[in-house]
Design a protein around this motif. Structure first.
Motif, PDB file in Angstrom:
ATOM      1  N   PRO A  35       1.037  -0.974  -0.255  1.00 25.26           N
ATOM      2  CA  PRO A  35       0.184   0.236   0.312  1.00 25.26           C
ATOM      3  C   PRO A  35       0.958   1.347  -0.086  1.00 25.26           C
ATOM      4  CG  PRO A  35      -0.932  -1.712   1.811  1.00 25.26           C
ATOM      5  CD  PRO A  35       0.273  -2.286   0.889  1.00 25.26           C
ATOM      6  N   GLN A  36       0.326   2.259  -0.268  1.00 26.38           N
ATOM      7  CA  GLN A  36       1.415   3.505  -1.039  1.00 26.38           C
ATOM      8  C   GLN A  36       1.949   3.870  -0.035  1.00 26.38           C
ATOM      9  OE1 GLN A  36       2.356   4.521  -3.890  1.00 26.38           O
ATOM     10  NE2 GLN A  36       3.747   5.948  -2.660  1.00 26.38           N
ATOM     11  N   ASP A  37       0.874   4.441   1.853  1.00 30.24           N
ATOM     12  CA  ASP A  37       0.929   4.948   2.991  1.00 30.24           C
ATOM     13  C   ASP A  37       1.777   4.098   3.729  1.00 30.24           C
ATOM     14  OD1 ASP A  37      -1.158   2.905   2.843  1.00 30.24           O
ATOM     15  OD2 ASP A  37      -1.718   3.863   4.698  1.00 30.24           O
ATOM     16  N   VAL A  38       2.031   2.903   3.389  1.00 25.83           N
ATOM     17  CA  VAL A  38       3.008   2.402   4.362  1.00 25.83           C
ATOM     18  C   VAL A  38       4.522   2.416   3.309  1.00 25.83           C
ATOM     19  CG1 VAL A  38       3.768  -0.152   4.630  1.00 25.83           C
ATOM     20  CG2 VAL A  38       1.489   0.525   4.798  1.00 25.83           C
ATOM     21  N   ARG A  39       4.287   2.385   2.040  1.00 24.99           N
ATOM     22  CA  ARG A  39       6.077   2.735   1.109  1.00 24.99           C
ATOM     23  C   ARG A  39       5.987   4.204   1.201  1.00 24.99           C
ATOM     24  NH1 ARG A  39       7.581  -0.085  -3.070  1.00 24.99           N
ATOM     25  NH2 ARG A  39       6.355  -1.191  -3.210  1.00 24.99           N
ATOM     26  N   ASP A  40       5.422   5.280   1.342  1.00 24.12           N
ATOM     27  CA  ASP A  40       5.867   6.435   1.822  1.00 24.12           C
ATOM     28  C   ASP A  40       6.330   6.739   3.370  1.00 24.12           C
ATOM     29  OD1 ASP A  40       4.737   7.524  -0.516  1.00 24.12           O
ATOM     30  OD2 ASP A  40       2.810   7.979  -0.393  1.00 24.12           O
ATOM     31  N   LEU A  41       5.313   6.118   4.089  1.00 23.74           N
ATOM     32  CA  LEU A  41       6.231   5.966   5.333  1.00 23.74           C
ATOM     33  C   LEU A  41       8.311   5.789   5.132  1.00 23.74           C
ATOM     34  CD1 LEU A  41       5.971   6.578   8.483  1.00 23.74           C
ATOM     35  CD2 LEU A  41       5.056   4.336   8.548  1.00 23.74           C
ATOM     36  N   ILE A  42       8.009   4.397   4.621  1.00 27.04           N
ATOM     37  CA  ILE A  42       9.564   3.642   5.405  1.00 27.04           C
ATOM     38  C   ILE A  42      10.242   4.154   4.241  1.00 27.04           C
ATOM     39  CG2 ILE A  42      10.442   1.797   4.647  1.00 27.04           C
ATOM     40  CD1 ILE A  42       8.348   0.127   5.154  1.00 27.04           C
ATOM     41  N   ILE A  43       9.827   4.985   2.850  1.00 29.14           N
ATOM     42  CA  ILE A  43      10.988   5.082   2.290  1.00 29.14           C
ATOM     43  C   ILE A  43      11.097   6.849   3.135  1.00 29.14           C
ATOM     44  CG2 ILE A  43      11.017   6.973   0.053  1.00 29.14           C
ATOM     45  CD1 ILE A  43       9.406   4.896  -1.569  1.00 29.14           C
ATOM     46  N   ASP A  44      10.037   7.683   3.671  1.00 30.97           N
ATOM     47  CA  ASP A  44      11.034   8.867   3.695  1.00 30.97           C
ATOM     48  C   ASP A  44      11.540   8.340   5.603  1.00 30.97           C
ATOM     49  OD1 ASP A  44       8.994  10.037   2.263  1.00 30.97           O
ATOM     50  OD2 ASP A  44       6.849  10.468   3.653  1.00 30.97           O
ATOM     51  N   SER A  45      11.205   7.430   6.268  1.00 27.05           N
ATOM     52  CA  SER A  45      11.432   7.445   7.260  1.00 27.05           C
ATOM     53  C   SER A  45      13.246   6.793   7.381  1.00 27.05           C
ATOM     54  CB  SER A  45      11.134   5.439   8.180  1.00 27.05           C
ATOM     55  OG  SER A  45       9.592   6.266   8.796  1.00 27.05           O
ATOM     56  N   TYR A  46      12.880   6.093   6.056  1.00 27.21           N
ATOM     57  CA  TYR A  46      15.160   5.107   5.635  1.00 27.21           C
ATOM     58  C   TYR A  46      15.212   5.910   4.485  1.00 27.21           C
ATOM     59  CZ  TYR A  46      13.895   2.394   9.820  1.00 27.21           C
ATOM     60  OH  TYR A  46      13.539   2.254  11.079  1.00 27.21           O
ATOM     61  N   LYS A  74      25.367  -1.079   3.138  1.00 25.43           N
ATOM     62  CA  LYS A  74      25.809  -2.038   4.582  1.00 25.43           C
ATOM     63  C   LYS A  74      25.015  -3.049   5.833  1.00 25.43           C
ATOM     64  CE  LYS A  74      28.953   2.128   5.320  1.00 25.43           C
ATOM     65  NZ  LYS A  74      28.939   3.010   5.501  1.00 25.43           N
ATOM     66  N   ALA A  75      23.280  -2.907   5.329  1.00 22.42           N
ATOM     67  CA  ALA A  75      22.597  -2.885   6.221  1.00 22.42           C
ATOM     68  C   ALA A  75      21.010  -4.321   5.087  1.00 22.42           C
ATOM     69  CB  ALA A  75      22.319  -3.178   6.862  1.00 22.42           C
ATOM     70  N   TRP A  76      20.219  -4.990   6.226  1.00 29.83           N
ATOM     71  CA  TRP A  76      18.792  -4.993   5.081  1.00 29.83           C
ATOM     72  C   TRP A  76      18.747  -5.425   6.890  1.00 29.83           C
ATOM     73  CZ3 TRP A  76      22.471  -9.859   4.088  1.00 29.83           C
ATOM     74  CH2 TRP A  76      22.411  -9.740   2.851  1.00 29.83           C
ATOM     75  N   LYS A  77      17.261  -4.628   6.397  1.00 37.16           N
ATOM     76  CA  LYS A  77      16.829  -4.672   7.959  1.00 37.16           C
ATOM     77  C   LYS A  77      14.967  -5.034   7.138  1.00 37.16           C
ATOM     78  CE  LYS A  77      18.594  -0.153   9.579  1.00 37.16           C
ATOM     79  NZ  LYS A  77      19.435  -0.484  10.723  1.00 37.16           N
ATOM     80  N   ARG A  78      14.041  -5.675   8.218  1.00 40.02           N
ATOM     81  CA  ARG A  78      12.842  -5.808   8.184  1.00 40.02           C
ATOM     82  C   ARG A  78      11.940  -4.212   9.489  1.00 40.02           C
ATOM     83  NH1 ARG A  78      10.280 -10.498   6.340  1.00 40.02           N
ATOM     84  NH2 ARG A  78      12.149 -11.004   6.725  1.00 40.02           N
ATOM     85  N   ILE A  79      11.210  -4.217   8.753  1.00 39.87           N
ATOM     86  CA  ILE A  79      10.539  -2.725   9.723  1.00 39.87           C
ATOM     87  C   ILE A  79       8.568  -3.553   9.510  1.00 39.87           C
ATOM     88  CG2 ILE A  79      10.020  -0.414   9.089  1.00 39.87           C
ATOM     89  CD1 ILE A  79      12.814  -0.723   9.016  1.00 39.87           C
ATOM     90  N   LYS A  80       8.301  -3.054  10.690  1.00 37.31           N
ATOM     91  CA  LYS A  80       7.160  -3.456  11.201  1.00 37.31           C
ATOM     92  C   LYS A  80       6.274  -2.174  11.426  1.00 37.31           C
ATOM     93  CE  LYS A  80       5.690  -4.631  15.624  1.00 37.31           C
ATOM     94  NZ  LYS A  80       5.451  -5.897  16.748  1.00 37.31           N
ATOM     95  N   VAL A  81       4.990  -2.570  10.403  1.00 41.13           N
ATOM     96  CA  VAL A  81       4.373  -1.068  10.374  1.00 41.13           C
ATOM     97  C   VAL A  81       3.260  -1.659  10.519  1.00 41.13           C
ATOM     98  CG1 VAL A  81       3.039   0.638   9.071  1.00 41.13           C
ATOM     99  CG2 VAL A  81       5.230   0.303   8.348  1.00 41.13           C
ATOM    100  N   VAL A  82       2.408  -0.738  11.293  1.00 41.14           N
ATOM    101  CA  VAL A  82       1.175  -1.270  12.396  1.00 41.14           C
ATOM    102  C   VAL A  82       0.326   0.057  12.440  1.00 41.14           C
ATOM    103  CG1 VAL A  82      -0.729  -2.214  14.452  1.00 41.14           C
ATOM    104  CG2 VAL A  82       1.907  -3.394  13.523  1.00 41.14           C
ATOM    105  N   GLU A  83      -0.068   0.243  12.035  1.00 40.14           N
ATOM    106  CA  GLU A  83      -1.661   1.526  12.049  1.00 40.14           C
ATOM    107  C   GLU A  83      -1.263   3.066  12.311  1.00 40.14           C
ATOM    108  OE1 GLU A  83      -3.726   0.747  15.820  1.00 40.14           O
ATOM    109  OE2 GLU A  83      -4.779  -0.363  15.008  1.00 40.14           O
ATOM    110  N   GLY A  84       0.175   2.983  10.766  1.00 43.99           N
ATOM    111  CA  GLY A  84       1.300   4.405  11.140  1.00 43.99           C
ATOM    112  C   GLY A  84       2.831   4.177  11.355  1.00 43.99           C
TER     113      GLY A  84
END
Length: 96
Positions: A35-46, A74-84
């Protein structure tokens, strides 16, 4: 007990108790379907990372979480997104 099925490009694993009560559902799909809102949150944060691989979408009760893989040189990360809200769920350094 679990049932596995596919709906289009989404693989579903639905877990039940032995008495047939639903426990959770895990959906797996390509990150292009994120979903675009989740994608935008991750791109903005990382901003120095890129999203790659598959997404795990986990449904438990009334909650849903997206587990998204990101990487840089340098790294891999798994990001968990719940309710923004997001948090680093896993983090690994790459061998250089």
């Amino acid at each position: 007990i679990h049932i596995t099925c596919s709906t289009g490009d989404v693989r579903n694993r639905v877990y039940y108790t032995l008495k047939g009560r639903w426990v959770n559902t895990i959906k797996t799909y390509d990150n292009s379907m994120l979903p675009q809102d989740v994608r935008d949150l991750i791109i903005d944060s990382y901003p120095r990372f890129k999203i790659f691989g598959v997404v795990l979408e986990v449904h438990v009760g009334q909650k849903m979480a997206h587990l998204v893989l990101i990487e840089n040189d340098k790294a891999w990360k798994r990001i968990k997104v719940v309710e923004g809200e997001y948090e680093e769920y896993e983090s690994y350094k790459k061998s250089l």
